[in-house]
Design a protein around this motif. Structure first.
Motif, PDB file in Angstrom:
ATOM      1  N   MET A   1       1.106  -1.424  -0.188  1.00  0.00           N
ATOM      2  CA  MET A   1       0.175   0.514   0.347  1.00  0.00           C
ATOM      3  C   MET A   1       0.466   1.257  -0.572  1.00  0.00           C
ATOM      4  N   PRO A   2       0.794   2.027  -1.523  1.00  0.00           N
ATOM      5  CA  PRO A   2       1.834   3.093  -1.286  1.00  0.00           C
ATOM      6  C   PRO A   2       1.137   4.005  -0.513  1.00  0.00           C
ATOM      7  N   VAL A   3       1.669   5.320   0.249  1.00  0.00           N
ATOM      8  CA  VAL A   3       0.643   6.579   0.752  1.00  0.00           C
ATOM      9  C   VAL A   3       2.064   7.768   1.072  1.00  0.00           C
ATOM     10  N   LEU A   4       1.387   8.768   0.638  1.00  0.00           N
ATOM     11  CA  LEU A   4       2.075  10.044   0.982  1.00  0.00           C
ATOM     12  C   LEU A   4       0.689  10.684   1.687  1.00  0.00           C
ATOM     13  N   ASN A   5       1.110  10.799   2.301  1.00  0.00           N
ATOM     14  CA  ASN A   5       0.576  12.394   3.368  1.00  0.00           C
ATOM     15  C   ASN A   5      -0.924  12.324   3.499  1.00  0.00           C
ATOM     16  N   ASN A   6      -1.702  11.209   3.286  1.00  0.00           N
ATOM     17  CA  ASN A   6      -3.455  11.056   2.700  1.00  0.00           C
ATOM     18  C   ASN A   6      -3.322  10.096   4.689  1.00  0.00           C
ATOM     19  N   LEU A   7      -3.500  10.843   5.695  1.00  0.00           N
ATOM     20  CA  LEU A   7      -3.439   9.972   6.690  1.00  0.00           C
ATOM     21  C   LEU A   7      -5.085   9.475   7.109  1.00  0.00           C
ATOM     22  N   SER A   8      -6.040  10.180   6.033  1.00  0.00           N
ATOM     23  CA  SER A   8      -7.527   9.721   6.516  1.00  0.00           C
ATOM     24  C   SER A   8      -7.985   9.082   5.643  1.00  0.00           C
ATOM     25  N   GLY A   9      -7.239   9.261   4.092  1.00  0.00           N
ATOM     26  CA  GLY A   9      -7.465   7.751   3.410  1.00  0.00           C
ATOM     27  C   GLY A   9      -6.611   6.469   3.760  1.00  0.00           C
ATOM     28  N   LEU A  10      -5.299   6.969   4.634  1.00  0.00           N
ATOM     29  CA  LEU A  10      -5.029   5.798   4.813  1.00  0.00           C
ATOM     30  C   LEU A  10      -5.606   4.653   5.456  1.00  0.00           C
ATOM     31  N   GLN A  11      -6.083   5.417   6.906  1.00  0.00           N
ATOM     32  CA  GLN A  11      -7.107   5.298   8.575  1.00  0.00           C
ATOM     33  C   GLN A  11      -8.782   4.222   7.745  1.00  0.00           C
ATOM     34  N   LYS A  12      -8.974   4.712   6.793  1.00  0.00           N
ATOM     35  CA  LYS A  12     -10.004   4.194   5.766  1.00  0.00           C
ATOM     36  C   LYS A  12      -9.710   3.002   4.950  1.00  0.00           C
ATOM     37  N   THR A  13      -8.767   3.001   4.343  1.00  0.00           N
ATOM     38  CA  THR A  13      -8.261   1.725   3.675  1.00  0.00           C
ATOM     39  C   THR A  13      -7.993   0.245   5.009  1.00  0.00           C
ATOM     40  N   ILE A  14      -6.955   1.175   6.429  1.00  0.00           N
ATOM     41  CA  ILE A  14      -6.540   0.104   7.032  1.00  0.00           C
ATOM     42  C   ILE A  14      -8.089  -0.441   7.752  1.00  0.00           C
ATOM     43  N   PHE A  25      -2.715 -13.071   6.080  1.00  0.00           N
ATOM     44  CA  PHE A  25      -1.668 -11.806   5.363  1.00  0.00           C
ATOM     45  C   PHE A  25      -1.235 -11.093   5.952  1.00  0.00           C
ATOM     46  N   GLU A  26      -0.127 -10.784   5.119  1.00  0.00           N
ATOM     47  CA  GLU A  26       0.580  -9.025   5.833  1.00  0.00           C
ATOM     48  C   GLU A  26       0.181  -8.345   5.122  1.00  0.00           C
ATOM     49  N   VAL A  27      -0.103  -6.514   5.472  1.00  0.00           N
ATOM     50  CA  VAL A  27       0.309  -5.437   4.540  1.00  0.00           C
ATOM     51  C   VAL A  27       2.226  -4.957   5.074  1.00  0.00           C
ATOM     52  N   TRP A  28       1.892  -4.792   4.339  1.00  0.00           N
ATOM     53  CA  TRP A  28       3.525  -3.601   3.946  1.00  0.00           C
ATOM     54  C   TRP A  28       2.536  -2.287   3.339  1.00  0.00           C
ATOM     55  N   ILE A  29       3.066  -1.347   4.433  1.00  0.00           N
ATOM     56  CA  ILE A  29       2.935   0.224   3.963  1.00  0.00           C
ATOM     57  C   ILE A  29       4.091   0.615   3.690  1.00  0.00           C
ATOM     58  N   PRO A  47       0.918  -6.165  14.079  1.00  0.00           N
ATOM     59  CA  PRO A  47       0.847  -7.226  13.136  1.00  0.00           C
ATOM     60  C   PRO A  47      -0.680  -7.002  12.962  1.00  0.00           C
ATOM     61  N   PRO A  48      -0.750  -7.751  11.198  1.00  0.00           N
ATOM     62  CA  PRO A  48      -0.203  -7.883  10.414  1.00  0.00           C
ATOM     63  C   PRO A  48       0.109  -6.536   9.617  1.00  0.00           C
ATOM     64  N   PHE A  49       0.307  -5.549   9.843  1.00  0.00           N
ATOM     65  CA  PHE A  49       0.746  -4.469   9.606  1.00  0.00           C
ATOM     66  C   PHE A  49       2.362  -3.953   9.235  1.00  0.00           C
ATOM     67  N   GLN A  50       2.189  -3.774   8.587  1.00  0.00           N
ATOM     68  CA  GLN A  50       4.384  -3.073   9.225  1.00  0.00           C
ATOM     69  C   GLN A  50       4.304  -2.452   7.826  1.00  0.00           C
ATOM     70  N   PHE A  51       5.810  -1.568   7.825  1.00  0.00           N
ATOM     71  CA  PHE A  51       5.824  -0.211   6.770  1.00  0.00           C
ATOM     72  C   PHE A  51       7.165  -0.190   6.992  1.00  0.00           C
ATOM     73  N   LEU A  52       6.933   0.781   5.679  1.00  0.00           N
ATOM     74  CA  LEU A  52       8.920   0.807   5.818  1.00  0.00           C
ATOM     75  C   LEU A  52       8.397   2.718   5.343  1.00  0.00           C
ATOM     76  N   THR A  53       9.315   3.648   5.933  1.00  0.00           N
ATOM     77  CA  THR A  53       9.331   4.816   5.463  1.00  0.00           C
ATOM     78  C   THR A  53      10.494   5.680   5.318  1.00  0.00           C
ATOM     79  N   GLU A  54      10.315   6.395   3.977  1.00  0.00           N
ATOM     80  CA  GLU A  54      11.812   6.461   2.964  1.00  0.00           C
ATOM     81  C   GLU A  54      10.822   7.381   1.997  1.00  0.00           C
ATOM     82  N   LYS A  55      11.888   8.002   1.186  1.00  0.00           N
ATOM     83  CA  LYS A  55      11.504   9.575  -0.029  1.00  0.00           C
ATOM     84  C   LYS A  55      11.240   8.066  -1.375  1.00  0.00           C
ATOM     85  N   ASP A  56      10.964   8.171  -2.149  1.00  0.00           N
ATOM     86  CA  ASP A  56      10.297   7.501  -3.401  1.00  0.00           C
ATOM     87  C   ASP A  56      10.633   8.479  -4.562  1.00  0.00           C
ATOM     88  N   SER A  57      10.185   7.971  -5.577  1.00  0.00           N
ATOM     89  CA  SER A  57      10.273   8.735  -6.844  1.00  0.00           C
ATOM     90  C   SER A  57       9.003   8.933  -7.199  1.00  0.00           C
TER      91      SER A  57
END
Length: 229
Positions: A1-14, A25-29, A47-57
């Motif tokens: 699940m890609p996300v960038l500054n969309n907390l309300s949308g992220l919460q809704k999806t989760i 299942f596992e979930v990678w944000i 868990p099952p929610f995990q996340f990676l935070t770093e800049k991307d293209s």
């Protein structure tokens, strides 16, 4: 699940994922280094929610990172703001997984419309396989990932490649996800159609460029006249 500054949308999806009766299942944000508010929320997830935070293209680099991190046999991509259609949908979908298919798909809906996905030669005309309707066997990504040169239609590029390689697919007439009306690929701008033109040309021949250009340009004009608001 890609996300960038969309907390309300992220919460809704989760929340839609947390309602699932299927739990294997596992979930990678994959967060593109969002604001502190999003960071605080991600750190509270268990868990099952995990996340990676770093800049991307962009979206497709984030999705490639998710592919590399995922341990599951089947992969599914949701954008922040998109939701699984019901609490039993993963149960329904998982019953179709077997060793003979490589891609499983259904349909999606928007607030005011329905998207009937197709994995067929119609892909040469349009992006007919909605990204949030598809489950991919992880083996499909062993020798390829999303082309990060594309910022809007990387999923279309991949799906067309998979169709050309004649992978084994299966469809059920079920609605898998409820999608955000304001996704990046829903915006009618020339950048999107330039990517479509490039994809079609790359996967066929430069000789066909004039044909594809005319087709894509006419689509762009038609959408701007009848759909742009």
């Amino acid at each position: 699940m890609p996300v960038l500054n969309n907390l309300s949308g992220l919460q809704k999806t989760i929340e839609s994922i947390q309602k699932q009766t299927f739990t294997n299942f596992e979930v990678w944000i994959i967060d593109g280094n969002s604001s502190d508010e999003t960071q605080h929320y991600l750190q509270k997830l268990k868990p099952p929610f995990q996340f990676l935070t770093e800049k991307d293209s962009g979206i497709y680099e984030a999705m490639n990172k998710g592919i590399s991190l995922a341990k599951g046999e089947w992969l599914f991509f949701l954008g922040s703001g998109d939701c699984l259609h019901s609490g039993t949908i993963l149960d329904e979908v998982s019953k179709n997984f077997n060793s003979t298919i490589q891609l499983f798909y259904g349909n999606v809906c928007y607030e005011n419309s329905f998207f009937n996905s197709k994995f067929s030669s119609i892909l040469w005309l349009k992006n007919a396989l909605h990204h949030q309707s598809v489950f991919y066997h992880k083996s499909l990504f062993e020798n390829q990932k999303y082309d990060t040169d594309f910022k809007i239609l990387g999923d279309y590029d991949l799906n067309l490649k998979l169709f050309r390689s004649k992978i084994i697919s299966k469809k059920e007439e079920i609605t898998i996800a409820f999608c955000n009306e304001h996704g990046v690929s829903k915006k009618i701008n020339w950048d999107l159609y330039k990517e479509e033109l490039k994809i079609k040309t790359q996967q066929t021949s430069i000789i066909l460029f004039p044909v594809f250009f005319l087709f894509v340009f006419l689509k762009f004009v038609y959408k701007n006249i009848f759909y742009k608001t």
